[in-house]
Design a protein around this motif. Sequence first.
Motif, short mmCIF file in Angstrom:
data_model
loop_
_atom_site.label_atom_id
_atom_site.label_comp_id
_atom_site.label_asym_id
_atom_site.label_seq_id
_atom_site.Cartn_x
_atom_site.Cartn_y
_atom_site.Cartn_z
N ARG A 1 0.84 -1.20 0.00
CA ARG A 1 0.00 0.00 0.00
C ARG A 1 0.88 1.26 0.00
N GLU A 2 1.95 1.24 0.78
CA GLU A 2 2.87 2.37 0.78
C GLU A 2 3.46 2.59 -0.60
N THR A 3 3.88 1.49 -1.25
CA THR A 3 4.45 1.58 -2.59
C THR A 3 3.45 2.18 -3.57
N SER A 4 2.19 1.79 -3.42
CA SER A 4 1.16 2.33 -4.31
C SER A 4 1.03 3.84 -4.14
N PHE A 5 1.02 4.32 -2.90
CA PHE A 5 0.93 5.76 -2.66
C PHE A 5 2.17 6.48 -3.20
N ILE A 6 3.34 5.87 -3.00
CA ILE A 6 4.57 6.50 -3.50
C ILE A 6 4.53 6.64 -5.01
N ASN A 7 4.21 5.54 -5.69
CA ASN A 7 4.20 5.57 -7.16
C ASN A 7 3.13 6.50 -7.70
N ARG A 8 1.97 6.57 -7.02
CA ARG A 8 0.92 7.47 -7.47
C ARG A 8 1.32 8.93 -7.31
N SER A 9 1.97 9.24 -6.20
CA SER A 9 2.39 10.63 -6.01
C SER A 9 3.47 11.03 -7.01
N LEU A 10 4.37 10.10 -7.32
CA LEU A 10 5.40 10.40 -8.33
C LEU A 10 4.78 10.51 -9.72
N ALA A 11 3.76 9.68 -9.99
CA ALA A 11 3.06 9.81 -11.27
C ALA A 11 2.34 11.16 -11.35
N ALA A 12 1.79 11.61 -10.21
CA ALA A 12 1.14 12.92 -10.20
C ALA A 12 2.17 14.02 -10.46
N LEU A 13 3.36 13.85 -9.93
CA LEU A 13 4.43 14.82 -10.19
C LEU A 13 4.77 14.85 -11.68
N GLU A 14 4.84 13.68 -12.30
CA GLU A 14 5.11 13.63 -13.74
C GLU A 14 3.99 14.30 -14.52
N ASP A 15 2.73 14.08 -14.08
CA ASP A 15 1.60 14.70 -14.79
C ASP A 15 1.66 16.22 -14.70
N VAL A 16 2.04 16.72 -13.52
CA VAL A 16 2.13 18.17 -13.35
C VAL A 16 3.19 18.76 -14.27
N LEU A 17 4.38 18.13 -14.29
CA LEU A 17 5.43 18.64 -15.16
C LEU A 17 5.05 18.50 -16.63
#
Length: 538
Positions: free
Chosen positions: A446-462
Amino acid sequence: MPAATGGRWGRFWEQRAQQLQRQVQAKEEWIVDLETENAVLHLRLAQALKQDVKALHASFLEVFRNFWDHLQTGLSEVAEGVQRAQLQHQALLSWRSEAGHLERCLQEADSRYQLEKQRRKVLHNRLVELKGNIRVHCRIRPLLPFDEESEDPASQNSSVPAEVVHAVDDETVLVKCDRAAHPPINNTYSFERVYGPAESQQAVFGDVCPLLTSLSDGYNVCIMAYGQTGCGKSYTMLGPQSPGEPVPPWEPHSDLGVLPRAAGELFRLISENPSRSLKVDVSIVEVYNNNIFDLLAKDGRTAASGPKREVLTAQEAKQEVCLLTREPVHSAAEFMALAAGSLQLRAELATSVHANSSRSHLIITATLTTAPARGSPGAHHPPAAEQQANGPRPEGSRRRASGGRAWPGALGAQRPAEQVHAKLQLVDLAGSECVGVSGVTGSALRETSFINRSLAALEDVLGALAERRGHVPYRNSKLTHFLQDVLGGDAKLLVILCVSPCRKHVAETLRCLGFGARARQVQRGQARGGSPAPRKPR
């Protein structure tokens, strides 16, 4: 009296007289001998005395000559000393005149220095802006012993070298890999700076240092480490850490990371110009499972629960965190002691990729403010409102024992008569993970899922910023929402990509380099300096 008797007495006295005559004659001879011996001794004594007097006279003459020579030498030295003293006195007068001239030159040079300092500030920031407000560096970590252990048996038998990521030069990365049943990879990426495996922490900080100069000039700065788990992000940002306890980063060490070096450089720059009276306040948060935790908050709960903070939207699409603790520091040692205490609270977990994998994004913010004017009320923090705690963290992660003190304060509320001069944010992102490689399950998954989702959100923002879309999805993650003014605002942002050279992690490496390439395409407005006024939440 009979004649016979008289004759006997006559002979007796005659004999006695002869005897006495002989004794007198012997005494006279003895006296002659003594007088002769006395004369000989007198002669010898006179000769010895004459020789001693002669030797004493010669010695006296030698001593006198030596004394005379020393006297002449001393008189010559005194004369030379007097002459030198006269020359030195003349030289002293000349030096005083020269010192006065140099002092005047120094004052002129100081005036020119102040003018050149202003020009340097302008030119430096123009140079930084020409390079782009978002700069991307790439750091390739060296091969480590556990890399060889984690390689696939099939690839170990291959003749292809284990390292597939190479620094071609200071600005180019080459990823070259041939794997069985996979298409060959031969990709090249360009960044503002590329660090090979052998380059030191000092080399990395050498390229960070100009940003701290911009910070002292009043520009907001953010330095962010991005990459896969186990690729050296925390090492780059914080320095080496032992598995059980962080190494005190303020200790002299050649492996110090960006954070302790930046703290030292920040206070060095402040000390160079004490007339500005800059003060430094620090706040430290972690974004864990899409929740923001204040690592400096002090309350009665255990470290495992931690206070939860919510992001509030403010004017101009900026953000602030309500009642976030902000603690003043007065030296680099205080800064690092505060950071070390907070690092012990950071969530970590051992995975198949890294023994101390960070399970949260760490954000350390140093806020530079101008001191209040003389006679103004002293700075104070408003009382903290009652804080709501998150539930306990999943058992898959752990926290170290609490090691730091904290005093509550408000980030949104400025102190009386103070203005924000600039902000420095140091971001150590949690590493992206491939579940199949890291081997996590349960709550760690579950932690890994949150980490990867937040990094994906960072990629989407950029990506949205690079494509100049009308809507940028900052609110898709608490991480991007918290960093909104850094990503899309006026801060000077440096992203340090940390990648592994291993063949096994080539997919994550390509994704990380692709993220960096997209970040370089983001075009924002020029960075702004100065002291922004406090913002009011909407």
